[in-house]
Enzyme design. Structure first.
Site, PDB file in Angstrom:
ATOM      1  N   ASP A 351       4.122  28.762  81.516  1.00 35.02           N
ATOM      2  CA  ASP A 351       3.233  27.833  80.827  1.00 35.02           C
ATOM      3  C   ASP A 351       2.543  28.476  79.635  1.00 35.02           C
ATOM      4  OD1 ASP A 351       3.370  25.457  82.610  1.00 35.02           O
ATOM      5  OD2 ASP A 351       2.643  26.884  84.096  1.00 35.02           O
ATOM      6  N   GLU A 390      -2.458  19.183  76.594  1.00 38.86           N
ATOM      7  CA  GLU A 390      -1.337  19.959  77.104  1.00 38.86           C
ATOM      8  C   GLU A 390      -1.525  21.446  76.814  1.00 38.86           C
ATOM      9  OE1 GLU A 390       3.524  20.240  76.979  1.00 38.86           O
ATOM     10  OE2 GLU A 390       2.467  19.164  75.393  1.00 38.86           O
ATOM     11  N   ASN A 394      -1.606  24.103  79.877  1.00 37.68           N
ATOM     12  CA  ASN A 394      -0.743  25.284  79.854  1.00 37.68           C
ATOM     13  C   ASN A 394      -1.565  26.562  79.956  1.00 37.68           C
ATOM     14  OD1 ASN A 394       2.054  24.578  79.672  1.00 37.68           O
ATOM     15  ND2 ASN A 394       1.701  23.788  77.628  1.00 37.68           N
ATOM     16  N   ASP A 557       2.254  23.145  84.769  1.00 38.31           N
ATOM     17  CA  ASP A 557       1.640  21.934  84.229  1.00 38.31           C
ATOM     18  C   ASP A 557       2.642  20.790  84.189  1.00 38.31           C
ATOM     19  OD1 ASP A 557       3.174  22.681  81.866  1.00 38.31           O
ATOM     20  OD2 ASP A 557       1.848  21.354  80.755  1.00 38.31           O
ATOM     21  N   SER A 559       4.206  17.836  82.136  1.00 40.69           N
ATOM     22  CA  SER A 559       4.374  17.532  80.713  1.00 40.69           C
ATOM     23  C   SER A 559       5.607  16.658  80.551  1.00 40.69           C
ATOM     24  CB  SER A 559       4.491  18.852  79.930  1.00 40.69           C
ATOM     25  OG  SER A 559       4.627  18.628  78.558  1.00 40.69           O
ATOM     26  N   CYS A 808      17.437  52.808  72.209  1.00 40.32           N
ATOM     27  CA  CYS A 808      17.848  51.671  71.385  1.00 40.32           C
ATOM     28  C   CYS A 808      18.363  52.160  70.031  1.00 40.32           C
ATOM     29  CB  CYS A 808      16.685  50.683  71.249  1.00 40.32           C
ATOM     30  SG  CYS A 808      17.175  49.064  70.614  1.00 40.32           S
ATOM     31  N   HIS A 928      14.691  49.885  77.220  1.00 46.96           N
ATOM     32  CA  HIS A 928      13.388  50.345  76.730  1.00 46.96           C
ATOM     33  C   HIS A 928      12.421  50.672  77.874  1.00 46.96           C
ATOM     34  CE1 HIS A 928      13.740  49.479  72.387  1.00 46.96           C
ATOM     35  NE2 HIS A 928      14.545  48.502  72.749  1.00 46.96           N
ATOM     36  N   GLU A 930      10.051  52.739  77.712  1.00 42.70           N
ATOM     37  CA  GLU A 930       8.727  52.980  77.135  1.00 42.70           C
ATOM     38  C   GLU A 930       7.913  51.701  76.986  1.00 42.70           C
ATOM     39  OE1 GLU A 930      11.108  51.747  73.539  1.00 42.70           O
ATOM     40  OE2 GLU A 930      11.458  52.671  75.500  1.00 42.70           O
TER      41      GLU A 930
END
Length: 963
Positions: A351, A390, A394, A557, A559, A808, A928, A930
């Site tokens: 959300d 909304e 959320n 929520d 919606s 990476c 990754h 880190e």
């Protein structure tokens, strides 16, 4: 194409993309040639940042201070930008439309950002006094506003403005909107320090002028004169001043004036700044509210419940958004705690987004988006109120202290000038800005607008016109005290529980404009609305208190698609079935399940039912709360009323409908085999998802004995232009007991730093040189082609007391240096992902028994980790991959080797994700660690994991190795 371009820019610039929305809408009007639709795409761009209290206020630029343009050169392509964004598509010339195209240079944006960050890090010695981004109007807007804010004028040298096209006229140079640029006021005495920072970051800049005490703007070719010297002329041509006249904004009169030629020393502009910043006339629009359109109304008695459920879940607005989410980096920076993906099956149903404020504490920030744009065709004011509502329902998933702390950003869009749309925009703005938000005590300090939401084109049957509804997209922001307390739609599987709906429609179940209505081409009827602001306030307080009392296990929520869509998404995220009971919930199952009134579905332990009901009563929401069902282990969703089963679906058929849009778009865009493999994997109800298994205790600090000695060995956090992952890498090594030193390649090339002063080297992730030469090749070439640098790196790698880590882009770079790394002859090169897209996911790795000193004691463990790369597929050529010391590999939830997508996100043979040198001192890996050295950084982790994630061991191993 739009999402791909936006994601690619964002990835390379290096900011996590954590929230968004997607809507597909087209509604015939019955009037020939007119459709209400989004043919002109909307893209939402906004963000949340933090700034030191001491640097909040802009300082005043003084006479004699420098005016600097930081970033890329001017280009003709930016000239038509303002015009093209202010009129309906198809109403301007093709030449101007072409000239409105903006360049795409995220690496330049990144270099600018690095300069700004380095200046900010100097604290009180920050050389920047004031800053202005270059956007609409180009320099003709940015420079005058920068000067006027400080009550000064300026002399600006046309010849010093960077350009890529020597043919640009003064007007084109002054007004084009080429971006990735900033205008800065730099303290004159600090200019050398600023220039040194720009040189270090390889960021172009130009001192284009000087501030003057006289509030006069002079733009001319000063023929090489030093404007910063006291001898600079006060005015290039005092006689050329333009008579004072009313202007409609900064850049308006300047744009006209700048069309005058500027040969030699003649001024293109020489005018008082008062001319630009005089009192602008108020805009007056004469409009009338349109007659309400009569759209067909939905007859629910004629519908089949099973078919309705499948259609709603397959609607593009409701369906899964993986095709949007996995192409965008969500982990860069290492401060993301909650992204779009939820649970061990990593589905995009979150959300809100939640970020950490730093690498030590648990405080942070939450953000969420809200919009209900189609409702504006029924009731513009209701549509705006629902957008705010909304956003708040959320945001309620995050631990926000109070509603009053929330701040909103309002993004307004409309087809200005079209029949009655101006009046509807007025109604929407008044409903939110003057009524709803004051009633909720919420501020809207920032926003933007686009008033050209219509498109025209010619067709054989005549002129066609697509006009969008009045559109408000709301972004909500708030601070949170503990990011770990955020709720998600993932249902707990180990607790006897029930599902409650807290609905804010006060018994109303309005279907006008709903997804169900759109699916059956019957758009009309009453629109849902936020009728009572106090009820929303009570709801927000209820959720926050229930979370604090640990009464809520999951939250989602209501919606688009109504409660049915929310319930199904919770089931999908948890691989559970549902029993949904309509008893005492409503007499029309379609209105009950598919109405889109504000509200939320929550999971509550059965033993906490009474306590939750008491809390609901205390907040005055008893009439809004209803027990509606419970999770079940069987792979089905069943709707009952009394003892009658109204509809039943297999879990797989509902999921397949929900997945259909992602599958269809990915099938056009990505490698087809990957698309089918992911679909097959997602449809397996029995798939275990991520199942971590640890062979060590992450809380054990094996480096503690050496840290206790008090020394902090130096590790070089190595980066090149375009690299964006150095901060989180430094934070991880710092936490492990190192002194992390920012080392730019320009430092080594210039001799400011030497590698022989470091125990470790970490080459970071990002996009060195924009990856224009392939994965890390340009970075490696900058070393290999400089004999002194090549020798320095070879000497570092040869030292027995050194270690190196490449992640990476850094992994790709080090792999290109394998001839310099002892025992690395087996390392592969890295090619484009098999999926042909950037892959940002949470995957599971197995640590293999390898020589790597960084992975010592971790063998046999299976650990989730984020991946974020476009070129991660290991290619060994004719060599045997199995002959290499493989350190990490991608595995499935059950521990088996991941050979298919997306568990193997790039298609590497044997699932290879990381390798070691033969002596173990050099390690390269594509994922990754880190970015997830703390548990709070993982979008999902098993309950019970402590502060340190298992990946913290990698950095502590490094510290223990160097002693």
């Amino acid at each position: 194409d739009g999402p791909l371009g936006a994601a690619a820019f964002n990835n390379e610039f290096g900011r996590p993309a954590l929230a968004g929305y997607f809507r597909s809408f087209e509604l015939p009007t019955g009037r020939p040639g007119l459709v209400r639709a989004y043919d002109k795409p909307i893209m939402l761009a906004g963000g949340l940042g933090a700034i030191d209290r001491e640097q909040v206020e802009k300082l005043r630029i003084r006479p004699g201070d420098a005016v600097v343009v930081l970033g890329g050169p001017a280009m003709l392509i930016g000239l038509g930008g303002g015009a093209a964004s202010s009129v309906a598509s198809g109403q301007i010339s093709a030449d101007l439309d072409f000239a409105s195209v903006q360049r795409d240079n995220p690496e330049m944006q990144r270099r600018c950002q690095e300069v700004l960050d380095r200046c900010f890090a100097l604290g009180g010695d920050n050389p920047i006094l004031s800053a202005h981004d270059v956007g609409a109007g180009g320099l003709s807007n940015a420079i005058p506003e920068l000067l006027h804010d400080s009550g000064v004028g300026g002399r600006i040298d046309l010849a010093r403005i960077p350009r890529d096209d020597a043919s640009l006229s003064p007007m084109q140079l002054w007004c084009n909107e080429s971006q990735e640029r900033y205008v800065l006021g730099i303290a004159r005495e600090r200019l050398p320090a600023f220039e040194a920072l720009c040189a270090r970051e390889r960021c172009p800049y130009a001192v284009v002028g000087v501030a003057t005490a006289e509030q006069q703007l002079v733009l001319a070719d000063f023929q090489g004169a030093d404007l910063l010297s006291a001898s600079a002329p006060a005015s290039a041509n005092p006689e050329s001043r333009i008579p004072t006249e009313r202007s409609e904004g900064a850049g308006g009169a300047a744009a006209v004036a700048a069309q005058r030629p500027s040969p030699g020393g003649e001024a293109a502009i020489d005018i008082p700044l008062d001319l630009l910043f005089g009192k602008a006339p108020k805009m007056l629009r004469d409009t009338q509210r349109p007659h309400p359109a009569r759209w067909p109304r939905l007859d629910t008695a004629a519908l089949d419940l099973r078919e309705a459920g499948l259609r709603v879940l397959a609607h593009p607005t409701v369906a899964a958004k993986n095709f949007l989410v996995t192409i965008g980096d969500r982990s860069v920076g290492g401060l993301c705690s909650r992204d779009q993906m939820v649970g061990p099956w990593q589905l995009p149903v979150s959300d809100c987004a939640v970020t950490l404020a730093d690498f030590e504490g648990v405080a942070g920030e939450a953000m969420a988006v809200g919009e209900r744009t189609p409702l504006a065709l029924l009731d513009a004011a209701a549509s705006a109120r629902m957008a705010v509502g909304e956003a708040l329902t959320n945001l309620a998933a995050a631990p926000v202290a109070a509603l009053e702390e929330v701040k909103l950003s309002a993004n307004w869009m409309a087809a200005a000038g079209f029949e009655g749309e101006d009046a509807l925009l007025f109604d929407a703005v008044r409903a939110v800005g003057m009524e709803l938000c004051p009633a909720l005590d919420i501020g809207i300090p920032v926003g933007k607008d686009s008033l050209s939401m219509q498109a025209r084109w010619s067709a054989p049957e005549g002129e066609q016109l697509a006009v969008s509804p009045v559109s408000l997209i709301v972004s909500a922001f708030a601070r949170v005290a503990d990011v770990r307390q955020s709720l998600t739609p993932e249902l707990r599987r180990d607790v006897d529980s029930e599902l409650w709906l807290i609905g804010l429609g006060a018994g109303q179940r309005r279907l006008g404009g709903s997804i169900l209505a759109q699916c059956f081409e019957a758009f009309g009827g009453s629109a849902p609305d936020l009728d009572e602001p106090e009820r929303l306030r009570a709801f927000f307080d209820l959720i926050q208190e229930a979370r604090a009392d640990e009464l809520l296990l999951a939250y989602h929520d209501r919606s688009d698609g109504g409660a049915f869509a929310a319930l199904c998404e919770m089931a999908f995220a948890s691989h559970l079935g549902l029993d949904i009971a309509l008893d005492d919930w409503g007499d029309d199952p379609f209105r009950t399940l598919f109405c889109e009134e504000l509200g939320a579905v929550v999971q509550v332990a059965s033993e906490d039912r009474a306590a939750f009901a008491d809390l609901i009563h205390r907040h005055g929401l008893t009439d809004c709360a209803q027990r509606i069902g419970r999770p079940v282990s069987a792979p089905r969703v069943r709707v009952t009323e009394g003892r009658q089963t109204l509809a039943e679906w297999r879990w797989q058929e509902l999921f397949e409908a929900w997945w259909s849009v992602t599958h269809a778009i990915a099938a056009r865009r990505d490698e087809p085999g990957c698309v089918e493999e992911e679909r097959e994997a997602r449809l397996r109800f029995e798939d275990p998802g991520l199942v971590p298994e640890l062979r060590f205790d992450p809380a054990e600090d094996i480096a503690a004995p050496v840290i206790a000695r008090g020394a902090r060995p130096r590790v070089a956090i190595l980066r090149e232009q375009g690299v964006n992952g150095q901060v989180e890498m430094a934070a991880a090594f710092h936490r492990a007991g190192f002194e992390a030193v920012d080392v730019h390649m320009s430092d080594l090339i210039a001799g400011r730093l030497r590698l022989d002063g470091f125990k470790g080297l970490a080459a970071c992730g990002g996009f060195s040189y924009g990856d224009v030469l392939g994965a890390g090749r340009g970075w490696a070439t900058s070393i290999l082609e400089r004999p002194a640098l090549r020798e320095a790196f070879a000497a570092f790698f040869a030292r027995a007391d050194s270690f190196s880590l490449g992640v990476c882009n850094g992994c790709q770079m080090l792999s290109q240096l394998k001839d310099l790394v002892p025992g690395a002859e087996h390392w592969p090169r890295f090619l484009r992902n098999r999926s042909e897209q950037y892959e940002a996911r949470l995957c599971q790795l197995e640590v293999l028994d390898s020589p790597s000193v960084l992975l010592a004691g971790m063998a046999g463990s299976r650990i989730p980790v984020v991946v974020a790369h476009g070129e991660g597929r290991a290619d060994f050529g004719a060599a045997d991959p199995a002959a290499a010391p493989i350190a990490l590999r991608y595995v499935n939830g059950d521990g088996s080797l991941a050979t298919t997508y997306p568990a193997n996100p790039n298609g590497s043979p044997l699932g290879i994700a990381g390798l070691s040198s033969r002596d173990g001192r050099a390690t390269i890996l594509m994922p990754h660690p880190e970015r997830v050295f703390r548990t709070a950084q993982l979008s999902w982790a098993p309950r019970g994991w402590g502060e340190d994630s298992p990946w913290m061991r990698l950095f502590r191993n490094a510290r223990a190795f160097v002693g």
